[in-house]
Motif scaffolding. Sequence first.
Motif, PDB file in Angstrom:
ATOM      1  N   LEU A   9      -1.809  -2.244 -19.400  1.00 44.33           N
ATOM      2  CA  LEU A   9      -2.363  -1.403 -18.339  1.00 44.33           C
ATOM      3  C   LEU A   9      -3.446  -2.100 -17.502  1.00 44.33           C
ATOM      4  O   LEU A   9      -3.359  -2.106 -16.263  1.00 44.33           O
ATOM      5  CB  LEU A   9      -2.888  -0.100 -18.950  1.00 44.33           C
ATOM      6  CG  LEU A   9      -3.572   0.886 -18.006  1.00 44.33           C
ATOM      7  CD1 LEU A   9      -2.576   1.391 -16.957  1.00 44.33           C
ATOM      8  CD2 LEU A   9      -4.145   2.074 -18.781  1.00 44.33           C
ATOM      9  N   PRO A  10      -4.464  -2.710 -18.117  1.00 48.75           N
ATOM     10  CA  PRO A  10      -5.499  -3.338 -17.277  1.00 48.75           C
ATOM     11  C   PRO A  10      -4.966  -4.486 -16.422  1.00 48.75           C
ATOM     12  O   PRO A  10      -5.389  -4.651 -15.274  1.00 48.75           O
ATOM     13  CB  PRO A  10      -6.512  -3.852 -18.312  1.00 48.75           C
ATOM     14  CG  PRO A  10      -6.272  -3.030 -19.544  1.00 48.75           C
ATOM     15  CD  PRO A  10      -4.806  -2.766 -19.551  1.00 48.75           C
ATOM     16  N   ALA A  11      -4.036  -5.267 -16.965  1.00 55.03           N
ATOM     17  CA  ALA A  11      -3.478  -6.392 -16.216  1.00 55.03           C
ATOM     18  C   ALA A  11      -2.632  -5.923 -15.035  1.00 55.03           C
ATOM     19  O   ALA A  11      -2.464  -6.651 -14.056  1.00 55.03           O
ATOM     20  CB  ALA A  11      -2.629  -7.275 -17.136  1.00 55.03           C
ATOM     21  N   VAL A  12      -2.099  -4.698 -15.120  1.00 55.31           N
ATOM     22  CA  VAL A  12      -1.336  -4.127 -14.009  1.00 55.31           C
ATOM     23  C   VAL A  12      -2.274  -3.610 -12.933  1.00 55.31           C
ATOM     24  O   VAL A  12      -2.156  -3.954 -11.750  1.00 55.31           O
ATOM     25  CB  VAL A  12      -0.401  -2.995 -14.496  1.00 55.31           C
ATOM     26  CG1 VAL A  12       0.263  -2.298 -13.302  1.00 55.31           C
ATOM     27  CG2 VAL A  12       0.670  -3.545 -15.432  1.00 55.31           C
ATOM     28  N   ILE A  13      -3.248  -2.780 -13.338  1.00 56.06           N
ATOM     29  CA  ILE A  13      -4.057  -2.088 -12.335  1.00 56.06           C
ATOM     30  C   ILE A  13      -5.086  -2.996 -11.674  1.00 56.06           C
ATOM     31  O   ILE A  13      -5.613  -2.645 -10.622  1.00 56.06           O
ATOM     32  CB  ILE A  13      -4.756  -0.842 -12.928  1.00 56.06           C
ATOM     33  CG1 ILE A  13      -5.741  -1.237 -14.033  1.00 56.06           C
ATOM     34  CG2 ILE A  13      -3.729   0.144 -13.433  1.00 56.06           C
ATOM     35  CD1 ILE A  13      -6.535  -0.058 -14.578  1.00 56.06           C
ATOM     36  N   VAL A  14      -5.375  -4.167 -12.259  1.00 57.64           N
ATOM     37  CA  VAL A  14      -6.331  -5.073 -11.608  1.00 57.64           C
ATOM     38  C   VAL A  14      -5.812  -5.528 -10.248  1.00 57.64           C
ATOM     39  O   VAL A  14      -6.589  -5.843  -9.343  1.00 57.64           O
ATOM     40  CB  VAL A  14      -6.619  -6.295 -12.518  1.00 57.64           C
ATOM     41  CG1 VAL A  14      -5.410  -7.224 -12.593  1.00 57.64           C
ATOM     42  CG2 VAL A  14      -7.835  -7.071 -12.004  1.00 57.64           C
ATOM     43  N   LEU A  15      -4.496  -5.525 -10.075  1.00 55.89           N
ATOM     44  CA  LEU A  15      -3.905  -5.919  -8.798  1.00 55.89           C
ATOM     45  C   LEU A  15      -4.118  -4.871  -7.706  1.00 55.89           C
ATOM     46  O   LEU A  15      -4.083  -5.206  -6.518  1.00 55.89           O
ATOM     47  CB  LEU A  15      -2.400  -6.171  -8.964  1.00 55.89           C
ATOM     48  CG  LEU A  15      -1.980  -7.525  -9.516  1.00 55.89           C
ATOM     49  CD1 LEU A  15      -0.483  -7.525  -9.822  1.00 55.89           C
ATOM     50  CD2 LEU A  15      -2.318  -8.630  -8.539  1.00 55.89           C
ATOM     51  N   HIS A  16      -4.300  -3.616  -8.088  1.00 58.95           N
ATOM     52  CA  HIS A  16      -4.337  -2.538  -7.100  1.00 58.95           C
ATOM     53  C   HIS A  16      -5.495  -2.683  -6.114  1.00 58.95           C
ATOM     54  O   HIS A  16      -5.270  -2.724  -4.894  1.00 58.95           O
ATOM     55  CB  HIS A  16      -4.378  -1.179  -7.797  1.00 58.95           C
ATOM     56  CG  HIS A  16      -4.162  -0.033  -6.866  1.00 58.95           C
ATOM     57  ND1 HIS A  16      -5.211   0.616  -6.241  1.00 58.95           N
ATOM     58  CD2 HIS A  16      -3.029   0.580  -6.425  1.00 58.95           C
ATOM     59  CE1 HIS A  16      -4.734   1.582  -5.473  1.00 58.95           C
ATOM     60  NE2 HIS A  16      -3.412   1.581  -5.562  1.00 58.95           N
ATOM     61  N   PRO A  17      -6.742  -2.764  -6.568  1.00 65.18           N
ATOM     62  CA  PRO A  17      -7.828  -2.899  -5.588  1.00 65.18           C
ATOM     63  C   PRO A  17      -7.748  -4.199  -4.793  1.00 65.18           C
ATOM     64  O   PRO A  17      -8.048  -4.214  -3.593  1.00 65.18           O
ATOM     65  CB  PRO A  17      -9.098  -2.851  -6.455  1.00 65.18           C
ATOM     66  CG  PRO A  17      -8.641  -3.197  -7.837  1.00 65.18           C
ATOM     67  CD  PRO A  17      -7.258  -2.685  -7.948  1.00 65.18           C
ATOM     68  N   LEU A  18      -7.335  -5.292  -5.439  1.00 62.53           N
ATOM     69  CA  LEU A  18      -7.238  -6.573  -4.733  1.00 62.53           C
ATOM     70  C   LEU A  18      -6.177  -6.511  -3.635  1.00 62.53           C
ATOM     71  O   LEU A  18      -6.368  -7.028  -2.525  1.00 62.53           O
ATOM     72  CB  LEU A  18      -6.906  -7.695  -5.720  1.00 62.53           C
ATOM     73  CG  LEU A  18      -7.982  -7.999  -6.772  1.00 62.53           C
ATOM     74  CD1 LEU A  18      -7.452  -8.968  -7.813  1.00 62.53           C
ATOM     75  CD2 LEU A  18      -9.231  -8.557  -6.113  1.00 62.53           C
ATOM     76  N   THR A  19      -5.039  -5.857  -3.934  1.00 62.56           N
ATOM     77  CA  THR A  19      -3.971  -5.734  -2.939  1.00 62.56           C
ATOM     78  C   THR A  19      -4.396  -4.831  -1.790  1.00 62.56           C
ATOM     79  O   THR A  19      -4.080  -5.095  -0.622  1.00 62.56           O
ATOM     80  CB  THR A  19      -2.688  -5.187  -3.597  1.00 62.56           C
ATOM     81  OG1 THR A  19      -2.330  -6.029  -4.694  1.00 62.56           O
ATOM     82  CG2 THR A  19      -1.532  -5.164  -2.598  1.00 62.56           C
ATOM     83  N   MET A  20      -5.117  -3.758  -2.097  1.00 61.16           N
ATOM     84  CA  MET A  20      -5.591  -2.851  -1.052  1.00 61.16           C
ATOM     85  C   MET A  20      -6.567  -3.552  -0.110  1.00 61.16           C
ATOM     86  O   MET A  20      -6.539  -3.347   1.110  1.00 61.16           O
ATOM     87  CB  MET A  20      -6.259  -1.625  -1.683  1.00 61.16           C
ATOM     88  CG  MET A  20      -5.299  -0.688  -2.371  1.00 61.16           C
ATOM     89  SD  MET A  20      -4.082  -0.002  -1.219  1.00 61.16           S
ATOM     90  CE  MET A  20      -3.038   0.916  -2.344  1.00 61.16           C
ATOM     91  N   ILE A  21      -7.423  -4.396  -0.677  1.00 60.62           N
ATOM     92  CA  ILE A  21      -8.355  -5.165   0.163  1.00 60.62           C
ATOM     93  C   ILE A  21      -7.573  -6.063   1.109  1.00 60.62           C
ATOM     94  O   ILE A  21      -7.866  -6.159   2.308  1.00 60.62           O
ATOM     95  CB  ILE A  21      -9.308  -5.990  -0.723  1.00 60.62           C
ATOM     96  CG1 ILE A  21     -10.264  -5.063  -1.472  1.00 60.62           C
ATOM     97  CG2 ILE A  21     -10.094  -6.995   0.122  1.00 60.62           C
ATOM     98  CD1 ILE A  21     -11.095  -5.759  -2.534  1.00 60.62           C
TER      99      ILE A  21
END
Length: 503
Positions: A366-378
């Motif tokens: 789970l953490p390795a998946v969601i870490v991409l979310h804020p970075l991709t949104m930026i």
Amino acid sequence: MVRKPVVSTISNGAYLQGSVNGRLPAPGGKEPPGQEKVVLKKKITLLRGISIIIGTIIGAGIFISPKGVLQNTGSVGLSLVVWTVCGVLSLFGALSYAELGTSIKKSGGHYTYILEVFGPLPAFVRVWVELLIIRPAATAVISLAFGRYILEPFFIHCEIPELAIKLITAVGITVVMVLNSMSVSWSARIQIFLTFCKLTAILIIIVPGVMQLIKGQTQYFKDAFSGRDASIMGLPLAFYYGMYAYAGWFYLNFVTEEVENPEKTIPLAICISMTVVTVGYVLTNVAYFTTISAEELMLSNAVAVTFSERLLGNFSLAVPIFVALSCFGSMNGGVFAVSRLFYVASREGHLPEILSMIHIRKHTPLPAVIVLHPLTMIMLFSGDLYSLLNFLSFARWLFIGLAVAGLIYLRYKRPDMHRPFKVPLFIPALFSFTCLFMVALSLYSDPFSTGIGFIITLTGIPAYYLFIIWDKKPKWFRRMSDIITRTLQIILEVVPEEDCHKL
């Protein structure tokens, strides 16, 4: 020294007791018997492996803008040759990765192989640029294509507002992240469905194209090799475009530990997938040239739409939907695979400890998946994504070339290493030479972009010594790090994997 693979962040061991049985600690530290282990399970079958490779390779490029190859080759015939050669070269790279994946049975792909052969510093640099720039930017780019094409049927007679595209794109990215956080099985099943959608879209183009050939529509193939001569500057760029279109053959190696019977599944999935994709890409380009001239293809912003409007009539409205589904499949496959790269890098001590933890019930990283979310949104709402990818495209092929060169090194350094699948040495030699040759030519043909990418990549070196090697960090920093990790563990309900994997 590099931090050892994580065991627990809680000094009293209470959390570790909970992690052994796959759940948070029970009151009093007592655990009921028979609890399931917290591990990433082997759920990737042959069909799912094929869907990961095909579903990630085939994105929007072949439908929207295959003109990069044509523009830099100067003729129809030579562009088809480049598409074919790039497919064969990608197969060579994939076969080399099949040997590496069956010899080093550990997830992580490029990172793992570079770590094994060249050591922790280049491996860290690889994951550094992947996490901070390459993967968020690449995910944002393919997601923007999804957002644009999912909205196109609703804006037939007018321009799609950029804000609407970005908002729909943000929703699509969030759905992919949630899906991969919730269930490995469901993300794999959806990937299979989306792969069939991609192949259907390819067939929608190929079949009418073949019918056109049967009718004798070959006027655009006459003097196929005549036209503008390809230059020493243009051919490397043509291969860049072609190899980029095939990029994705390496993603199954990112999830090796979750593959059922990897010694057979990985090579077979790679061979089937690369054959299907190469044949599909070449025939799709042939189909385009039965209806669209080279000049028209260069001017078109969406070649598949132009093609379908001429041959399929009202059914052409379905093409944008298929393109959007194709993009969604690439998003899903990319996030699924790359999250395992971050998971393994964290397990090796190269990324924050929380990224190597698994959800206690869903058994997803789970953490390795969601870490991409804020970075991709930026990335999505700021900056020139395409420039960033151009700056760092050389880094991708540099590290892939090094990983494949490492196969040759291991042959001589560790000749007795167990190799269930073995390729002739000329295959990795030719592929690694091609990758490094393209990198060298990119320095010559576009020194500015490549130089910026090189500088960005080099920032990983001081980061390595600051975050990994320097072990005398202030107490307040370590205390704060432990508090953040413990808090995230409780909020996300994640624990370290029970078994530490070693090569």
